[in-house]
Enzyme design. Structure first.
Site, mmCIF file in Angstrom:
data_model
loop_
_atom_site.group_PDB
_atom_site.id
_atom_site.type_symbol
_atom_site.label_atom_id
_atom_site.label_comp_id
_atom_site.label_asym_id
_atom_site.label_seq_id
_atom_site.Cartn_x
_atom_site.Cartn_y
_atom_site.Cartn_z
ATOM 1 N N ASP A 1 -36.038 -17.241 1.962
ATOM 2 C CA ASP A 1 -35.590 -15.971 2.499
ATOM 3 C C ASP A 1 -36.099 -14.870 1.567
ATOM 4 O O ASP A 1 -36.629 -15.135 0.477
ATOM 5 C CB ASP A 1 -34.072 -15.927 2.703
ATOM 6 C CG ASP A 1 -33.703 -14.894 3.778
ATOM 7 O OD1 ASP A 1 -34.560 -14.066 4.147
ATOM 8 O OD2 ASP A 1 -32.556 -14.909 4.265
HETATM 9 C C1 BGC Z 1 -33.094 -12.035 6.184
HETATM 10 C C2 BGC Z 1 -33.902 -12.942 7.058
HETATM 11 C C3 BGC Z 1 -35.110 -12.219 7.562
HETATM 12 C C4 BGC Z 1 -35.912 -11.720 6.374
HETATM 13 C C5 BGC Z 1 -37.171 -11.000 6.769
HETATM 14 C C6 BGC Z 1 -33.937 -11.411 5.095
HETATM 15 O O1 BGC Z 1 -33.245 -10.441 4.403
HETATM 16 O O2 BGC Z 1 -32.029 -12.769 5.614
HETATM 17 O O3 BGC Z 1 -33.114 -13.424 8.108
HETATM 18 O O4 BGC Z 1 -35.880 -13.053 8.377
HETATM 19 O O5 BGC Z 1 -35.116 -10.844 5.628
HETATM 20 O O6 BGC Z 1 -36.913 -9.804 7.358
#
Ligand code: BGC
Length: 742
Positions: free
Chosen positions: A281
């Site tokens: 993530d």
């Molecule tokens: C979120 C993800 C997301 C990623 C990219 C993160 O902060 O937890 O779910 O896909 O950002 O935007």
């Protein structure tokens, strides 16, 4: 021709044919053998573009130059054929010309926005959910996107957690079915088709169980809970062929998911034999330093890679440290190769080596982003997602001949509010295509209906200056519709709330309007279950309208005036207040269950609040009524290789067409570990004309009776079971018993 020449030409032809038909694995190996260690590590590195930031930007590399050097394998947050092509052209200047992957959070639509995933889950309509993901993929892929970071398949029993809006709610069975449908929708027939995008099962795992419902918080969970409740939707995405996984920000029992070898190596890539790749993530590899699990970014890179995280999203820990770690012999190059292989494999599957600009076709983009069929589907799916919570005196549906309607509330006119937190920000597209609730009403009523509007209050302030105007227009109207709720950014990532009441003075506004005595319909727009006790008890008609996407206004009007008969059922339990959280329908009975809502002495209950929720899981009304009858089981006794066929009759006893979600729950009465009071194990959404009866068939097999026993083995234990058929988890209409024998 001489024999030798014939043989030679045969061999040459076979070689050419063979090399053209190399398997993807062979192509990956060939490419890998040409790559330097630096180029390999580059493939594991993902950065955000400058378009939108969906996380905290903490690094500022010269991305353009790094792409040309082959040091970036993927970019997120770059949208549109124009920009994706520009970036891909940079990758084509790198030594090996390995195309970039463009990832994006296409969570509930791209340009055409569908209801937020939690709302869509309320439709219990798997085909509809597959279709909305399909359309999202058609639009996103036409706009240069290869990969969506969706579906989020995190189970959550805590509406304080802002990200419940992105998932399918609290139930593992429903959540798994939806997870499967969404992956199928995003990925289409097969990866490599020009309108398929790779899906991502996220966030692996248990992210929805954050302590206190506070985003990013720790998770402490038993193995049984993990296997029984939180892992199955992820397994369902693998069954659907999901291309990628994303790990989660939380630690699980003390080990951050990103650095968790048990989760990623043992379960995902081991037991489940998963062949796709895992992206971290946003920044979660670097964040292991904050967790206190890694000493510095180098150790974080070591821990994440060895634990099975293949791609580093936006922390640059891999690009900074992996080459050194290999040179120091701490990370074997075989581990790097395995991660690179998984990523290259997907790039080949998508067909990017044949044509890196395959997804960047402006003509296709224009057509896909302006397709009236997509708008039509968005409207239908939005209507299906609305849940009718209350309808006293059959106020709804409204007549189209009402003389004067007052439409009051802070959610009536805004556009963005309908879209919700994860709507893709398309800066170059004017947002007027979004249908406000006001516009939807205007579109619906005839010339003879007069519409009055007052905002009444803000969504979240203490200002009551608008109350007087709202009361005044209510007094002039024959019917009042109020639209209240949360603003688009009150549920979503990092949007946990300790107080999930209707924000600001909105409930007070409802009180003063209710006091006018006018017939009142309340629309509640939110990304989560809210608490609105007074409204639930005192107003006659309530529609839970979530955040429904670009066709919100039209869909709401369709339901208000009966052009669509509501069929949604809640995918999450609605608590009476925050003190009941976590709250869910499939609890254990305890040794001292409360027999009724008032007994509190020496029973498992609150002395100041009922145990039951305000609105239970699976609940939702219709403008018609349904009768359940004739529950029959093909057998009252089976062994584990046999099945029971269950049949039940459902009759539409009202005067109009309607749809009912018929729910099948099971209870295992005695187990080697305690079993829930009921568990959803099947459902069907049935369409019925007025007066029509249909017989529904369900099959109960060993799989449906199995659970993780005291030794964590997946087994069906002999004994007595109860089967319950209901209109919600709390409205069981028919019951029967059967026995599983050895
Ligand atoms: C979120 C993800 C997301 C990623 C990219 C993160 O902060 O937890 O779910 O896909 O950002 O935007």
């Amino acid at each position: 021709m001489n024999k030798h020449i014939i043989t030679l030409s045969f061999l040459i032809t076979s070689f050419v044919v063979f090399s053209q038909h190399k398997t993807i694995d062979q192509k990956v190996d060939e490419l890998l053998s040409q790559m330097t260690l630096e180029e390999k590590v580059g493939q594991l590195n993902q950065y955000t573009g400058d378009w939108t930031a969906t996380g905290p930007i903490t690094i500022n590399p010269n991305k353009q130059e790094e792409i040309k050097k082959g040091q970036i394998g993927s970019m997120l947050n770059i949208l549109g054929t124009k920009y994706t092509r520009q970036y891909q052209e940079l990758a084509m200047q790198s030594r090996l010309k390995i195309p970039l992957l463009f990832g994006q959070d296409v969570v509930h639509g791209y340009k055409t926005t569908f209801p937020i995933p939690l709302a869509e889950a309320a439709s219990w309509d798997l085909e509809a959910m597959e279709l909305s993901a399909r359309i999202a993929a058609i639009e996103a892929s036409a706009s240069g996107i290869h990969w969506t970071f969706a579906p989020m398949v995190d189970i959550s029993r805590d509406p304080r957690w802002g990200r419940v809006m992105e998932g399918a709610g609290e139930d593992t069975y429903l959540g798994s079915q939806i997870a499967y449908a969404r992956v199928k929708g995003f990925q289409g027939e097969k990866l490599g088709n020009v309108n398929s995008v790779m899906a991502t099962a996220k966030h692996f795992v248990a992210y929805g169980a954050a302590v206190g419902g506070r985003d990013y918080n720790s998770v402490d969970m038993s193995e049984r809970m993990l296997w029984e409740t939180y892992l199955p939707p992820f397994k369902a995405t693998i069954d659907a062929g999901v291309a990628t996984f994303m790990n989660s920000f939380n630690d699980l029992n003390g080990i951050p998911a990103t650095g968790n070898a048990y989760l990623q190596r043992e379960i995902l890539k081991g037991k489940w034999n998963y062949s796709g790749f895992v992206v971290s993530d946003w920044g979660s590899i670097g964040e292991m330093v904050n967790h206190g699990y890694a000493e510095n970014s180098k150790e974080a890179a070591f821990l994440a890679l060895t634990a099975g995280s293949d791609m580093d999203m936006e922390s640059s820990s891999y690009i900074k440290n992996l080459v050194v770690l290999v040179k120091e012999n701490r990370v074997p190059v075989s581990l790097i190769d395995d991660a690179v292989r998984r990523i290259l494999h997907k790039k080949f599957e998508l067909g990017l080596f044949d044509d890196p600009y395959k997804f960047s076709n402006p003509a296709r983009e224009k057509e896909a982003l302006n397709n009236p069929e997509h708008t039509k589907a968005a409207r239908e799916i939005a209507a299906k997602s609305i849940v009718l919570l209350k309808n006293e005196n059959k106020i709804l549906p409204l007549s189209k001949n009402i003389k004067t309607i007052a439409f009051i509330g802070p959610m009536v006119k805004p556009l963005r509010a309908n879209h919700g937190f994860w709507a893709v920000e398309l800066k170059e597209i004017d947002s007027t295509y979004i249908v406000s609730q006001w516009k939807g009403l205007v579109n619906k009523v005839g010339k003879n209906t007069k519409l009055l509007y007052a905002k009444g209050s803000d969504i979240n302030s203490q200002n009551k200056e608008g109350f007087a105007e709202a009361v005044s227009i209510a007094n002039q109207a024959d019917v009042v519709i109020m639209s209240v709720g949360e603003s688009w950014n009150m549920s979503g990532e990092a949007k946990s709330r300790s107080n999930i009441h209707l924000p600001g003075v909105q409930e007070e506004l409802i009180k003063v309007i209710q006091a006018t005595g006018k017939p009142l319909v309340v629309l509640i727009n939110a990304g989560r279950p809210l608490v609105f006790d007074w409204t639930a008890d005192h107003t006659p008609a309530i529609l839970y309208t979530w955040w429904l996407g670009s066709e919100s206004g039209n869909a709401i009007a369709d339901v208000l005036f009966g052009d669509y008969n509501p069929s949604g059922k809640l995918p999450m339990t609605f608590p009476r207040n925050e003190g009941q959280i976590p709250i869910y329908y499939n609890y254990f009975n305890t040794g001292r269950p409360a027999q009724n809502e008032t007994a509190t002495n020496y029973v498992s209950a609150y002395i100041d609040l009922k145990n039951s929720p305000k609105f239970p899981f699976g609940y939702g009304l219709s403008y018609t009524t349904f009768q359940y009858s004739d529950l029959k089981l093909s057998s009252q006794k089976i062994n584990s290789s046999e099945k029971i066929e269950v049949t039940v009759n459902i009759t539409n006893t009202g005067k109009i067409f309607g749809e009912e979600v018929v729910q099948l729950y099971l209870r295992d009465k005695v187990g080697s570990v305690v079993r829930p009071v009921k568990e959803l194990k099947d459902f069907q959404k049935v369409k019925l004309r007025a007066g029509e009866t249909k017989t529904l068939n369900f099959t109960i097999d060993k799989e449906k009776l199995s659970f993780f026993n005291d030794k964590l083995e997946w087994v069906a234990e002999p004994g007595d079971f109860e089967v319950m058929i209901g209109a919600s988890s709390a409205d069981i209409r028919l019951r029967s018993d059967f026995e599983l024998i050895k």
